[in-house]
Design a protein around this motif. Structure first.
Motif, PDB file in Angstrom:
ATOM      1  N   THR A  29       0.825  -1.205   0.000  1.00 56.22           N
ATOM      2  CA  THR A  29       0.000   0.000   0.000  1.00 56.22           C
ATOM      3  C   THR A  29       0.862   1.258   0.000  1.00 56.22           C
ATOM      4  O   THR A  29       0.542   2.240  -0.689  1.00 56.22           O
ATOM      5  N   GLU A  30       1.976   1.228   0.747  1.00 53.70           N
ATOM      6  CA  GLU A  30       2.843   2.404   0.804  1.00 53.70           C
ATOM      7  C   GLU A  30       3.440   2.750  -0.556  1.00 53.70           C
ATOM      8  O   GLU A  30       3.862   3.894  -0.785  1.00 53.70           O
ATOM      9  N   PRO A  70      -2.718   6.510   4.621  1.00 48.62           N
ATOM     10  CA  PRO A  70      -3.115   6.226   6.005  1.00 48.62           C
ATOM     11  C   PRO A  70      -4.526   5.656   6.117  1.00 48.62           C
ATOM     12  O   PRO A  70      -4.793   4.801   6.967  1.00 48.62           O
ATOM     13  N   VAL A  71      -5.431   6.129   5.264  1.00 48.13           N
ATOM     14  CA  VAL A  71      -6.807   5.630   5.297  1.00 48.13           C
ATOM     15  C   VAL A  71      -6.844   4.153   4.902  1.00 48.13           C
ATOM     16  O   VAL A  71      -7.500   3.327   5.560  1.00 48.13           O
ATOM     17  N   LEU A  72      -6.139   3.811   3.840  1.00 46.98           N
ATOM     18  CA  LEU A  72      -6.114   2.419   3.386  1.00 46.98           C
ATOM     19  C   LEU A  72      -5.494   1.505   4.438  1.00 46.98           C
ATOM     20  O   LEU A  72      -5.993   0.396   4.699  1.00 46.98           O
ATOM     21  N   LEU A  73      -4.433   1.962   5.057  1.00 48.63           N
ATOM     22  CA  LEU A  73      -3.799   1.159   6.100  1.00 48.63           C
ATOM     23  C   LEU A  73      -4.732   0.971   7.292  1.00 48.63           C
ATOM     24  O   LEU A  73      -4.791  -0.113   7.897  1.00 48.63           O
ATOM     25  N   SER A  74      -5.503   2.031   7.627  1.00 48.51           N
ATOM     26  CA  SER A  74      -6.450   1.927   8.746  1.00 48.51           C
ATOM     27  C   SER A  74      -7.584   0.964   8.435  1.00 48.51           C
ATOM     28  O   SER A  74      -8.245   0.467   9.346  1.00 48.51           O
ATOM     29  N   MET A  75      -7.803   0.724   7.147  1.00 47.85           N
ATOM     30  CA  MET A  75      -8.833  -0.229   6.721  1.00 47.85           C
ATOM     31  C   MET A  75      -8.295  -1.645   6.671  1.00 47.85           C
ATOM     32  O   MET A  75      -9.002  -2.577   6.278  1.00 47.85           O
TER      33      MET A  75
END
Length: 339
Positions: free
Chosen positions: A6-7, A43-48
């Motif tokens: 993702t990063e 950050p949003v994708l990682l939080s998901m």
């Protein structure tokens, strides 16, 4: 497509919707298929819980679906049309005013023959109102090679594929033929119908005259109607082939250039259209206009009102789709008649 961290996804295109669930607050697609990942999205994708993503890699020579949809919409044109926001690779075009919607059919087919692109429109040469949906554009894949998009643009050529022409004919004069109407033996139920149809296009009826029978009487009534300055002259009372129907002869004697007397449309086969040198339009209306919900007059009037000079070829092309199915109740104009 490929699976990446993702990063490392910034600038890449998501291959599927990404659902976010926040208990008792929200559940739905947080990111849509085709979304181009930004730095702020990470950050949003990682939080998901999305540590990895399936993406299309944007390589040189590839065009994102949103950018491609905008290029296809540009082929359609913008005059008297409004574009929607680009969403999920799609753009919709709507009418910015009342008018006649026109399509360059040959060029549209050529564009849609190019691989992986599409432009869908409503039928051309039809009346539209402000806000009516006209067309939609998109490409089939999430990303498309530049050369495929260029092929569609080459097929379209320089002129816009679509246009909306505002109505420019604003006034009309009606001549009700027939001795029985002039003498008051029968009520004139034709004129009110025609006036209502004209008013739907913003056309004001300046005068109504009763000519009686006879070629000379009809021609004289037309001459008087022309003095009013009306943009359109309409002769009602029927256009049969009976020897005592003098309307076509009166129109011809008045000096009109007859484009057609007869059309491959039912109802309305006996329709007559002509023009004078100053651009005034004249029509001979068959009796069916008085009692049928939709006729040849309804197909021709939008073009007449928009100032489009019709040809014999225009009427010949009306044969396909020119048969009213007589549905009860009538659904015109939401029906196949004239389309």
């Amino acid at each position: 497509m490929k699976l990446i961290k993702t990063e490392d996804a910034v600038g890449h295109v998501l291959c599927h919707d990404m659902t976010q669930i926040i208990k008792d607050v929200y559940k739905g697609a947080r990111f849509r298929k085709g979304h181009v990942v930004t730095e702020e999205d990470i950050p949003v994708l990682l939080s998901m819980g999305k540590a990895h993503l399936y993406v299309w890699e944007m390589t040189p020579g590839m065009v994102h679906e949103n950018d491609a949809a905008e290029r296809l919409a540009a082929l359609c044109g913008k005059t008297n049309m409004e574009w929607s926001e680009t969403k999920e690779g799609k753009i919709e075009l709507t009418a910015a005013c009342d008018g006649l919607f026109r399509v360059n059919s040959e060029k549209l087919v050529a564009v849609n023959s190019a691989e992986d692109v599409m432009i869908a429109t409503r039928k051309g040469n039809t009346a539209v109102r402000k806000g009516d949906k006209l067309a939609g554009t998109r490409v089939i894949p999430l990303i498309i090679p530049e050369e495929k998009l260029q092929a569609a643009e080459d097929a379209a050529g320089d002129a816009p594929l679509l246009e909306v022409l505002p109505y420019v004919k604003k006034t009309a004069a009606i001549i009700a033929t027939g001795g029985e109407v002039k003498k008051g033996l029968i009520q004139d139920t034709f004129t009110p119908v025609v006036k209502d149809k004209l008013a739907a296009y913003g056309i004001e009826t300046l005068s109504v005259a009763y000519s009686g029978d006879g070629v000379e009487n009809v021609a004289n009534a037309i001459a008087e109607a022309r003095k009013t300055g009306a943009d359109i002259i309409l002769c009602t009372g029927g256009m049969s082939v009976d020897p005592d129907d003098n309307t076509p002869g009166g129109i011809k004697q008045s000096g009109a250039r007859i484009v057609t007397y007869g059309a491959p449309v039912l109802p309305g086969a006996m329709f007559l259209l002509g023009y004078y040198e100053d651009g005034t339009t004249i029509c001979g209306l068959p009796g069916c206009v008085m009692y049928a919900d939709a006729t040849i007059f309804d197909l021709a009037l939008p073009r007449i009102a928009a100032g489009v000079e019709m040809t014999r070829a225009d009427f010949a092309a009306m044969g396909e789709g020119g048969l009213c199915l007589g549905c009860k109740p009538c659904h015109w104009p939401v029906c196949p008649f004239g389309k």
